[in-house]
Design a protein around this motif. Structure first.
Motif, mmCIF file in Angstrom:
data_model
loop_
_atom_site.group_PDB
_atom_site.id
_atom_site.type_symbol
_atom_site.label_atom_id
_atom_site.label_comp_id
_atom_site.label_asym_id
_atom_site.label_seq_id
_atom_site.Cartn_x
_atom_site.Cartn_y
_atom_site.Cartn_z
ATOM 1 N N LYS A 32 0.840 -1.194 0.000
ATOM 2 C CA LYS A 32 0.000 0.000 0.000
ATOM 3 C C LYS A 32 0.877 1.247 0.000
ATOM 4 C CE LYS A 32 -3.973 -1.888 2.368
ATOM 5 N NZ LYS A 32 -4.672 -1.961 3.641
ATOM 6 N N GLU A 33 0.259 2.306 -0.470
ATOM 7 C CA GLU A 33 0.981 3.580 -0.526
ATOM 8 C C GLU A 33 1.421 3.991 0.892
ATOM 9 O OE1 GLU A 33 0.096 8.042 -2.098
ATOM 10 O OE2 GLU A 33 -1.244 6.431 -2.726
ATOM 11 N N GLY A 34 2.623 4.361 1.050
ATOM 12 C CA GLY A 34 3.115 4.800 2.350
ATOM 13 C C GLY A 34 3.697 3.692 3.197
ATOM 14 N N GLN A 35 3.438 2.419 2.787
ATOM 15 C CA GLN A 35 3.940 1.301 3.584
ATOM 16 C C GLN A 35 5.471 1.215 3.529
ATOM 17 O OE1 GLN A 35 1.733 -2.232 2.841
ATOM 18 N NE2 GLN A 35 2.977 -3.454 4.222
ATOM 19 N N GLU A 36 5.988 1.472 2.320
ATOM 20 C CA GLU A 36 7.455 1.449 2.170
ATOM 21 C C GLU A 36 8.098 2.493 3.075
ATOM 22 O OE1 GLU A 36 5.464 1.555 -0.475
ATOM 23 O OE2 GLU A 36 6.106 0.094 -1.981
ATOM 24 N N LEU A 37 7.435 3.636 3.119
ATOM 25 C CA LEU A 37 7.971 4.729 3.928
ATOM 26 C C LEU A 37 7.985 4.340 5.407
ATOM 27 C CD1 LEU A 37 8.979 7.603 3.296
ATOM 28 C CD2 LEU A 37 6.747 8.424 4.039
ATOM 29 N N ASN A 38 6.904 3.672 5.841
ATOM 30 C CA ASN A 38 6.825 3.214 7.227
ATOM 31 C C ASN A 38 7.928 2.210 7.530
ATOM 32 O OD1 ASN A 38 4.707 4.744 8.039
ATOM 33 N ND2 ASN A 38 3.154 3.211 7.554
ATOM 34 N N GLU A 39 8.135 1.294 6.582
ATOM 35 C CA GLU A 39 9.184 0.288 6.781
ATOM 36 C C GLU A 39 10.555 0.931 6.826
ATOM 37 O OE1 GLU A 39 8.991 -2.998 4.107
ATOM 38 O OE2 GLU A 39 6.956 -3.495 4.729
ATOM 39 N N PHE A 40 10.730 1.930 5.958
ATOM 40 C CA PHE A 40 12.009 2.648 5.934
ATOM 41 C C PHE A 40 12.243 3.341 7.282
ATOM 42 C CE2 PHE A 40 14.361 6.613 5.078
ATOM 43 C CZ PHE A 40 15.564 6.047 4.664
ATOM 44 N N ALA A 41 11.160 3.973 7.801
ATOM 45 C CA ALA A 41 11.268 4.663 9.092
ATOM 46 C C ALA A 41 11.619 3.681 10.203
ATOM 47 C CB ALA A 41 9.959 5.377 9.399
ATOM 48 N N LYS A 42 11.006 2.468 10.151
ATOM 49 C CA LYS A 42 11.293 1.447 11.170
ATOM 50 C C LYS A 42 12.748 1.009 11.096
ATOM 51 C CE LYS A 42 6.737 -0.614 11.635
ATOM 52 N NZ LYS A 42 5.885 -1.694 11.146
ATOM 53 N N LEU A 43 13.221 0.793 9.848
ATOM 54 C CA LEU A 43 14.617 0.373 9.671
ATOM 55 C C LEU A 43 15.587 1.437 10.168
ATOM 56 C CD1 LEU A 43 14.502 -1.276 6.141
ATOM 57 C CD2 LEU A 43 15.100 -2.398 8.270
ATOM 58 N N LEU A 44 15.225 2.683 9.874
ATOM 59 C CA LEU A 44 16.063 3.804 10.309
ATOM 60 C C LEU A 44 16.127 3.847 11.831
ATOM 61 C CD1 LEU A 44 17.488 5.985 8.600
ATOM 62 C CD2 LEU A 44 15.637 7.527 9.205
ATOM 63 N N HIS A 45 14.974 3.631 12.450
ATOM 64 C CA HIS A 45 14.878 3.637 13.902
ATOM 65 C C HIS A 45 15.743 2.517 14.496
ATOM 66 C CE1 HIS A 45 13.194 4.399 17.794
ATOM 67 N NE2 HIS A 45 12.785 3.153 17.905
ATOM 68 N N LYS A 46 15.661 1.322 13.851
ATOM 69 C CA LYS A 46 16.464 0.192 14.333
ATOM 70 C C LYS A 46 17.947 0.492 14.210
ATOM 71 C CE LYS A 46 13.415 -3.746 13.623
ATOM 72 N NZ LYS A 46 13.129 -4.894 12.776
ATOM 73 N N THR A 47 18.329 1.101 13.073
ATOM 74 C CA THR A 47 19.744 1.437 12.864
ATOM 75 C C THR A 47 20.210 2.427 13.920
ATOM 76 O OG1 THR A 47 19.290 1.185 10.536
ATOM 77 C CG2 THR A 47 21.403 2.175 11.096
ATOM 78 N N GLN A 48 19.352 3.415 14.186
ATOM 79 C CA GLN A 48 19.716 4.410 15.200
ATOM 80 C C GLN A 48 19.897 3.754 16.561
ATOM 81 O OE1 GLN A 48 16.530 7.174 14.714
ATOM 82 N NE2 GLN A 48 17.816 8.687 13.731
ATOM 83 N N GLN A 49 19.012 2.815 16.869
ATOM 84 C CA GLN A 49 19.107 2.128 18.169
ATOM 85 C C GLN A 49 20.407 1.344 18.282
ATOM 86 O OE1 GLN A 49 15.390 -0.028 18.409
ATOM 87 N NE2 GLN A 49 14.812 1.191 20.175
ATOM 88 N N ARG A 50 20.807 0.736 17.146
ATOM 89 C CA ARG A 50 22.053 -0.039 17.145
ATOM 90 C C ARG A 50 23.249 0.862 17.394
ATOM 91 N NH1 ARG A 50 20.062 -3.519 13.091
ATOM 92 N NH2 ARG A 50 20.820 -2.148 11.451
ATOM 93 N N ASN A 51 23.149 2.096 16.875
ATOM 94 C CA ASN A 51 24.279 3.013 17.003
ATOM 95 C C ASN A 51 24.317 3.742 18.343
ATOM 96 O OD1 ASN A 51 25.230 2.367 14.495
ATOM 97 N ND2 ASN A 51 24.079 3.966 13.461
#
Lengths: 322, 178
Positions: free
Chosen positions: B3-22
């Motif tokens: 769905k529209e916007g789902q990719e963006l949500n997934e990207f935001a989640k991945l970004l959040h996970k990366t930030q947490q790792r760092n």
């Protein structure tokens, strides 16, 4: 006067490969600075060398193989870089990327924790097998570097609040000594209108720099020790230290920083021919007939050299006035 | 088809996970190797990297905990600087010390509990209770009272049973200390 360029790349014997000396080079660049942890160089080799066709590039230019780069004019070979090959391109022309001894230090693991450490004690702990030249009497308080490398520790020291830059001087590891090294060596003369190709220098006078630096040492019990240096009305900085219990020690660290920031000198750089060869830490005496106010003696902060297209150039960045 | 916007949500989640790792770890498990109770600090060894944390704060003045050497503990990092840390909790402690206001305190260690309220003090240990106000202890008061009662001579009626009173005094002295 005709100046003929010459270069020599020496690859000493390494892992079964015999010593290799290359006298034909398309281009060389070197980047050296006391503010830059690692000095770097690239060498671009010519396309039409039969020797390279017969052998595998990766066998000749192995990662970690020592390399010495020399170039100059009229048969004079000045050592401009010594280090290790870190990358050799598989493409044509072959390009070698090299780093100085710091490359080895980058791989040296560090797992150290010291109580009331000084800069000297930290360096003895992290690089015990290296010849050291470290600023004396710098208190760091407690330090802890877990699962790190020497280069990461040095990088951390180069940031605030310490601003202690480290670099390799051959095989010697130097830290906190901005311009102190090489000052016994002869001052190199440059005439901006005669033996400088171009310049992009902006003068800043020490009197024009208004600066106040405040140092706060946060003690282990949550208390703090404050010290200040400089004059109000200009740029203000705050540096935060940890566990330095004596105000005099905080002031000493501030003075070191103040002296560096307050020093008059030039922003920007000037480009010179390949001779006289300059390296960072040396003193340069500038003379200008057009702009007399630019004349003076300055420390060299960084030098980027290029050897290509039938010319050698040195881009010299000046630091503070001597 | 997403769905529209789902990719963006997934990207935001991945970004959040990366930030947490760092994000730098701000708490560490460690083992207590040495306690300096006078300085109210300790030295511990990180369980993951085997490296010492020196001068770990055991408290800031209002409360102090003295962990047992060899016990596991959880420490926190101050101002993102691993060289400055404080004790959060320990697996085993030998002493707790609380100070409330200027003159109130509670201390518990492996041998006793001590409560001090201004100049009134209660101490409980294996020998009994010490209840004291300034220079006066409850034990001394009760002993003096029994001694005085023992002196009473009754003209009409039953005289005090001195022997029984002394037994009571002895019993009291096994409970109260001075």
């Amino acid at each position: 006067m005709i100046l003929a360029m010459n270069a020599r790349i020496t690859l000493p014997e390494h892992e079964g490969r015999r010593q290799l000396i290359i006298n034909q080079v398309s281009a060389i660049t070197t980047e050296t600075s006391f503010k830059q942890l690692t000095d770097r160089a690239t060498v671009t080799l010519p396309r039409n060398v039969k020797f390279f066709d017969k052998h595998k590039v990766r066998d000749i230019f192995r990662r970690g193989a020592p390399i010495k780069i020399e170039f100059g004019y009229n048969g004079e070979y000045i050592t401009e870089f010594e280090g290790y090959i870190t990358q050799a391109s598989a493409n044509i022309p072959i390009e070698l990327v090299c780093e100085d001894e710091m490359w080895k230090l980058k791989q040296l693991p560090v797992n150290v924790s010291l109580q009331n450490a000084t800069l000297e004690s930290l360096f003895k702990a992290i690089a015990p097998n290296y010849d050291l030249d470290v600023l004396e009497g710098v208190q760091l308080g407690n330090v802890r570097f877990a699962n790190s490398t020497v280069a990461q520790v040095l990088d951390k020291l180069s940031k605030e609040p310490y601003n202690l830059y480290s670099y390799m001087k051959g095989k010697q590891l130097v830290c906190g000594k901005y311009y102190a090294d090489d000052t016994e060596e002869e001052t190199i003369n440059f005439h901006l209108e005669r033996n400088a190709v171009s310049n992009d220098l902006n003068y800043r006078s020490a009197e024009d720099i208004t600066l106040k630096i405040k140092g706060v040492s946060v003690l282990k019990n949550g208390g703090k020790i404050e010290a200040e240096i400089g004059e109000a009305g200009g740029d203000e900085y705050q540096l935060t230290y940890y566990n330095i219990e004596a105000k005099a020690e905080v002031l000493k660290l501030l003075e070191k920083d103040y002296e560096t920031k307050k020093r008059g000198g030039f922003d920007g750089s000037f480009t010179a021919f390949g001779t006289p060869s300059v390296r960072h830490g040396l003193k340069v005496k500038l003379t200008s007939d057009l702009y007399e106010d630019r004349s003076g003696t300055y420390y060299v902060e960084a030098v980027n050299k290029t050897y290509d297209n039938a010319k050698i150039r040195q881009e010299i960045t000046l630091g503070g006035a001597v | 088809m997403k769905k529209e916007g789902q990719e963006l949500n997934e990207f935001a989640k991945l970004l959040h996970k990366t930030q947490q790792r760092n994000t730098k770890v701000q708490t560490h498990w460690a083992e207590v190797t040495n306690v300096n109770w006078d300085a109210k600090t300790m030295t511990v060894k990180g369980l993951t990297d085997g490296l010492e944390f020196y001068d770990v704060l055991l408290g800031l003045g209002a409360s102090y905990a003295k962990p047992k050497v060899g016990s596991k503990c959880l420490i926190g990092i101050i101002m993102n600087n691993e060289a400055a840390s404080f004790l959060i909790h320990a697996e085993a402690v030998e002493e707790y010390n609380y100070t409330i206001g200027d003159n109130h305190s509670i201390t518990v260690d492996t041998e006793k509990l001590n409560v001090q309220i201004n100049n009134t003090n209660l101490t409980i240990d294996s020998a009994g209770f010490l209840i004291k106000k300034e220079n006066e202890t409850l034990k001394a008061c009760l002993n003096d009272m029994i001694d005085e009662l023992n002196k009473i001579i009754v003209i009409k009626g039953r005289t005090i049973n001195v022997a029984a009173m002394n037994v009571i005094k002895q019993r009291l002295n096994t409970v109260l200390t001075s």
